[in-house]
Each structure stands twice: as C-alpha cells, then as structure tokens.
Design a protein around this motif. Sequence first.
Motif, mmCIF file in Angstrom:
data_model
loop_
_atom_site.group_PDB
_atom_site.id
_atom_site.type_symbol
_atom_site.label_atom_id
_atom_site.label_comp_id
_atom_site.label_asym_id
_atom_site.label_seq_id
_atom_site.Cartn_x
_atom_site.Cartn_y
_atom_site.Cartn_z
ATOM 1 N N TYR A 1 0.984 -0.825 0.049
ATOM 2 C CA TYR A 1 0.091 -0.012 0.362
ATOM 3 C C TYR A 1 1.378 1.299 0.247
ATOM 4 N N THR A 2 0.605 2.242 -0.299
ATOM 5 C CA THR A 2 0.747 4.091 -0.547
ATOM 6 C C THR A 2 0.339 4.333 1.295
ATOM 7 N N ASP A 3 1.034 4.962 1.588
ATOM 8 C CA ASP A 3 0.269 6.120 2.685
ATOM 9 C C ASP A 3 1.164 7.467 2.525
ATOM 10 N N LYS A 4 0.344 8.749 2.993
ATOM 11 C CA LYS A 4 0.697 10.316 2.976
ATOM 12 C C LYS A 4 1.134 10.325 4.046
ATOM 13 N N LEU A 5 1.751 11.558 4.211
ATOM 14 C CA LEU A 5 1.190 11.438 5.668
ATOM 15 C C LEU A 5 0.659 12.311 5.960
ATOM 16 N N ILE A 6 -0.198 12.844 4.728
ATOM 17 C CA ILE A 6 -1.776 14.051 5.090
ATOM 18 C C ILE A 6 -3.148 13.431 5.283
ATOM 19 N N ASP A 7 -2.496 12.262 3.537
ATOM 20 C CA ASP A 7 -3.582 11.785 2.884
ATOM 21 C C ASP A 7 -3.842 10.728 2.355
ATOM 22 N N GLY A 8 -3.771 9.049 2.987
ATOM 23 C CA GLY A 8 -3.392 7.705 2.519
ATOM 24 C C GLY A 8 -4.337 7.274 1.457
ATOM 25 N N SER A 9 -3.324 6.388 0.598
ATOM 26 C CA SER A 9 -4.130 6.122 0.036
ATOM 27 C C SER A 9 -4.731 4.448 0.092
ATOM 28 N N PRO A 10 -6.695 4.711 -0.313
ATOM 29 C CA PRO A 10 -7.125 3.434 0.151
ATOM 30 C C PRO A 10 -6.232 2.018 -0.623
#
Length: 173
Positions: A138-147
Amino acid sequence: MRMLLRRWVLAALAVTLSGGLLSPATAQEDLIFRKSTVWKMLTPNDKLAVYGVDDPIVEGVACHYTVPEKGGVSGMFGVAEEVSEVSLACRQIGPIKFKEKAEQGDVVFRERRSLVWKKMQIVRGCDTKRNVLVYLVYTDKLIDGSPQNSTSTVPIMPWGTSGEPPKCSEWIR
C-alpha cells in the motif's frame, strides 16, 4: 512570513531524515524490467516497472511488484509524486526458513514515492489458522493516505525432502 517558511522547511527536513534513520532494515529491490506506457517526445516516457524483492526475515519467499513511474520533466528530475497503484505477487521459491521472530504487519520493503510525503510499503503477516504468509502492499501519505492496495499470500508448503514445513505462528511475537 520568512520565519514561518523556514520552520516549515525545517519540519519537512526533520520528517524526511527521521523516516530514513528510524526505518527498519528492509529488503533490497532488483529491477526486472520497465515497459513504456505513454510516449513523450523530449522527456522520459511514463513506464511500468517490475521489481523483485526477497523477504529479509523469511528465506524462501520472493515478491514481485509493479509500480508506475512518471516521465516528463518532473520525472526526469526525480520530483514527480508517483501514483498509488501498485500490484504485488509473492511466491515460495525454496524451503521456508524464518531467521527471527517478527510482528504482524512488519515492513518487508519501503520506498519513497514522492520527495517528502508519500511512501510505498510491503508488509508481512501470518494467517496462523491456515499457516499462510500474507503480504500487503500500500502507499501512505503523511496527510492523506490511499486505500489502494494489493495482497498476496504464500502457503507454507514442504519443499523437496525438507520434511514438515515450519508454522508461521511460532515466529510471531
């Protein structure tokens, strides 16, 4: 205003450095091949890249994942934020041997997908009831991750004349 910008830059640098210094030891990736998907005349093409990675804790398991790589000017200079779509396939490639105990969801491989904020991770778990290793990318982002994510499973099977395969439940802390 200048002081605020300076604080923001220092905070971003601290996040970047702490992510690199505090991350666990993870596997090394091997580029298998790239295939262009969008042609660009003067800059690099957009591509799909296929990589292989061995599980650093579990011998006998290899994963392959495919990620899109941005071309164009931002891709050429390495500043493009890559998209979150990643596919994953993991297989048993030899006798399974656990090198050490691990936690559910431990990181197998981690890669930055943008300059600061986004990263892709492959994590491992154990389905103790079925004696199956489960890998999730999966990918994640500090503010808004991705499902968006992809899962692959590796049933732990005997290999050759190695006898009874290990139980992954015995290697979970």
